[in-house]
Structure formats: structure tokens, C-alpha cells
Design an enzyme around this catalytic site. Structure first.
Site: not given
Lengths: 156, 299
Positions: B229, B233, B237
Site C-alpha cells: 500500500s 499509493r 497518485n
């Protein structure tokens, strides 16, 4: 967008940068920051101490001034007292001196009077003798009438 | 792209999303079948880059991230060398501000006692990730064009020179960092709790001894989810942000109206992106600190 050896390369680069940061960047900067914090704290403490000391000094100065004033007033009152004493003393002295002079003058006068009396006494004897001689018209033996004469003199 | 009629919108996007990959050259001997040639060089197509397998390297990602990292370390090192405990210079002030910020954050999230690694780690992550993300704000075509033209001087075909500017849009970069964080998590777990304690946590939590296999599966998934994660992440993004920039850039060639609309959009998105790049760098840092803190905690 395929996974390849870049993964390992990036991880290695990351580790190197962490190591560098941990060894050569973080400690000196943190140390400097801590030193500055300590410096500022010390400065503040010193300022506080200075202010406190100034307060104490002011208090002490006021105390000294107060004491000095007290001392000065004491000295002044003492001087006044002493002055009064001196005046009184000299008054007394003058009194005593006057008295003394008065008594000595009195005694002198007395002495002079006595001396004059004695002189008068001596002269009165001889005058009386001369008067009697003249009245009687003859020589009176002075020796024979000495006691009579002396009685006369003492009665004067 | 207006001058290059051969470039379609989709090829333009694809071109921008392909890393400059160096590995063993591959040739397509028959449709769908690729064989290694034994020579090493840059991939000229996305397919070739994909077929290069694991032992290939994204030169653009590595080059830019290392340049940015060296820049960051040079900056901090030069501050550290000339640091004064008296009145700080503006540059020193700037560096100190960042360091104080990171230090405060670490102090707020990390409760594992004295640790010389966590704070410098957090600083490295925050600044490095921020710088890598910051490349996103450079107009999408400038660096790739410059690199392509530069490569053309050496005889390469500029249309087949790829250059991806933002290292954090390469999952290799973000997952590489997450991998290191994962390694540190494991290191501290073993160091603080011991092998027995750590493995016991995996096996006997949260349902007790009777449900050991379930515990093992749950805890392993929990453990592995953290680095994934963390890396994905940031990648997601930044990739999405870069994608939007590229899509906006494709509008420039369409018409005057679309071009001016794209200009407005690009400025708007860039301003919004300033927030995102900072936020993502911050999140990566905070989560790293939290994960390492969790590795210190006994359950």
C-alpha cells in the site's frame, strides 16, 4: 511500466541516501539546533538573573540611602545636643568664674580694709599721744603709759 | 505533436508513459515471439522493454532520482558543514525549518524510544519523494524532447527514445523504497520482539492458538499489505496526476479553443498538484514512521 532491476537500484540508492543522511546530515544539524536551544535558554536565564540582581541592587541602594539619612540626622541631633551642652557648660563655667572673681575681690577688699585699719590704729596711738602731750604741756613718759595707750588703741 | 502527423493521441500518451529501459536487446522473430539477441542497449519500443525481463533498468528513473537525491544530500550537507549555533543564514533557516518539521512529526508518531535511524530516514523520504514528485510540475514535453534531441545527436531515432520525467510514476522506484521500509520493519520486529515474539504475533494473533492457520494468513496479509500500500499509493497518485497532465497536453494540438482551455486546465491542475505532491511525500514519510513504530510495539 514493467517491474525490473530498477527496483533494486532504487532500493540501493535509497539505502545510500538514508545512510548519508543519518551519518553526515542529521547529527550535526540536530546538535547545532540543540546547542542553539541551550544558548537561548542560557541567555534567557542570564537575563532573568540580571533583572533579579538589579532589583536586589536597587533594594540595597535604597537601604544604604536610608541608613545614610538616618546617620546624618543622628549626627545633626548629636551636634545640636553637643552644642547645647557646650553652651550650658560655658554658662556654668562663666558662673563659677564670676563667683570666684567675686570672692577673690571680696577677700582682697577685706584684706585692704584690715590693713588700713591696722595702719589707722598705729597712727591713732601716736596722734593721741601727741595730743595728750600738748594738753598736759609736759613730757609724758611713753614707757610708763604704754599700757594705758594700748588700751586706748584697742578701743578704737 | 501537431507537426508530427504520424503521432496519434494514443501513441503520444504511450510514449510518455514508457521508461527509458536499458537491458538485453530483443527481436520479434515471429509475431508474439521475442528472442534475446545477446546485445545490450536501450529498448526502442514498449514491447521490447517489457520483454527485457527483470534484468533491465529504467535509466531515466535511476538517473533523475539519483540526481535529485544527490542534490538533496548536497544541500543538507552544505548546511550541516557551515551550520552556526548563532543567527542562522536564510538557507540554514530553510533547512532547519524542514528538519524541525520532520523531527516534530517523528516525535509525534514514533514512541519506540531512542532511535537514530527513524528521523533521518523520515527526512530522506520526505525531501526525496517531494523532489521526485516535483518533477511532475515541469511541463510534460520539455525534458523528453530535450533528451530525444540530445540522443538524436548521437544517432538515435528521437521517436524511439523514451524519457519519463517523474521517477515516482515508476512503480519500481516507489516499490523499491517500500521494500527498504519493509526490510526495516522486519529488522526492528526481529530486533525488538525477537524471532519468537514476532513469529508468535503472526501465528497467535488475533484469534488465539486454536485458529493458528487463520491467524497466519490474516497477519501475513496485514504485514505484506503495508509495503504494497505504501509503494502503490505513491505510485498511483503520481501516475494518475502525470496522466492528467499528459491528457491535458494532448489537447494543445486539437484547436485554438481546446489549446487555451488546456492552458487554463494545466495551470489549475498544476496548482492543485502542488498540494498532492507535498501531501504524498508527507504521507509516505508518516506511514513509514508509523510502520516502524508498529514494529517496535508489543501486542
Amino acid at each position: 511500466m514493467n517491474m525490473n532491476a530498477t527496483l533494486i537500484g532504487q532500493a540501493l540508492a535509497f539505502i545510500v541516501f538514508i545512510g548519508f543522511c543519518m551519518k553526515y546530515v542529521w547529527p550535526p544539524i540536530m546538535q547545532a539546533l540543540e546547542e542553539r536551544t541551550k544558548k537561548i535558554a542560557d541567555g534567557l536565564a542570564a537575563a532573568e538573573r540580571g533583572r533579579h540582581e538589579q532589583e536586589l541592587a536597587e533594594k540595597r541602594a535604597q537601604q544604604v540611602i536610608h541608613e545614610a539619612k538616618e546617620q546624618a540626622s543622628e549626627i545633626v541631633s548629636q551636634a545640636q545636643r553637643r552644642g547645647n551642652e557646650i553652651v550650658d557648660e560655658s554658662k556654668d563655667n562663666a558662673h563659677v568664674e564670676g563667683e570666684r572673681i567675686l570672692t577673690s575681690a571680696k577677700t582682697e577688699i577685706e584684706q585692704e580694709a584690715n590693713r588700713a585699719k591696722d595702719e589707722l590704729r598705729g597712727q591713732v596711738g601716736s596722734i593721741a599721744l601727741a595730743g595728750a602731750a600738748k594738753i598736759l604741756g609736759r613730757e609724758i613718759d611713753a614707757k610708763a603709759h604704754t599700757d594705758l595707750l594700748e588700751e586706748l588703741v584697742s578701743r578704737i | 505533436m501537431a507537426s508530427e502527423s504520424s503521432i496519434t493521441t494514443s501513441s503520444y500518451i504511450k510514449h510518455h508513459l514508457q521508461n527509458l529501459t536499458f537491458g538485453e536487446k530483443q527481436v520479434e522473430t515471429s509475431p508474439g515471439i521475442w528472442t534475446p539477441t545477446g546485445d545490450w542497449g536501450f529498448a526502442t519500443t514498449s514491447e521490447e522493454a517489457a520483454k527485457m525481463g527483470f534484468w533491465a533498468i529504467n535509466v531515466d528513473t535511476m538517473l533523475l532520482s539519483i540526481i535529485l537525491g544527490v542534490l538533496m544530500m548536497w544541500f543538507f550537507r552544505s548546511v550541516a558543514k557551515t551550520i552556526s549555533t548563532g543567527v542562522p543564514s536564510p538557507v540554514q533557516n530553510f533547512a532547519e525549518m524542514m528538519i524541525e518539521f520532520v523531527n516534530d512529526t517523528v516525535r509525534g508518531s514514533f514512541s519506540g524510544g531512542k532511535n537514530d535511524l527513524v528521523a533521518p530516514l523520515a527526512l530522506t523520504i520526505f525531501v526525496w519523494v517531494f523532489l521526485m514528485n516535483l518533477m511532475d510540475l515541469i511541463p510534460v514535453d520539455i525534458l523528453p524532447l530535450a533528451v530525444a534531441q540530445g540522443a538524436a545527436l548521437f544517432g538515435a531515432d528521437p521517436h524511439h527514445v523514451f524519457f519519463k520525467v517523474v521517477p515516482s510514476t515508476d512503480p519500481n522506484a516507489t516499490m523499491g523504497m517500500a521494500l527498504v521500509v519493509f526490510g526495516l520493519m522486519l529488522y526492528y520486529s526481529f530486533k525488538i520482539k525477537g524471532a519468537g515474539g514476532f513469529l508468535g504475533e503472526l501465528a497467535f494473533e488475533p484469534f488465539g492458538k486454536m485458529a493458528l492457520p487463520i491467524n497466519l494468513v490474516l497477519e501475513t496479509v496485514t504485514l505484506l499489505a503495508k509495503p504494497f500500500s505504501l509503494g502503490l499509493r505513491l505510485f498511483g497518485n503520481m501516475y494518475a496526476g502525470e496522466m492528467v497532465f499528459i491528457l491535458i497536453a494532448t489537447m494543445y494540438g486539437a484547436s485554438l479553443f481546446m489549446g487555451s482551455l488546456a492552458g487554463v486546465l494545466q495551470i489549475g491542475w498544476a496548482i492543485f498538484h502542488i498540494l498532492i505532491i507535498t501531501l504524498q511525500a508527507f504521507i509516505f514519510m508518516v506511514l513509514t514512521v508509523v510502520y516502524i513504530d508498529m514494529a517496535h510495539q508489543h501486542h
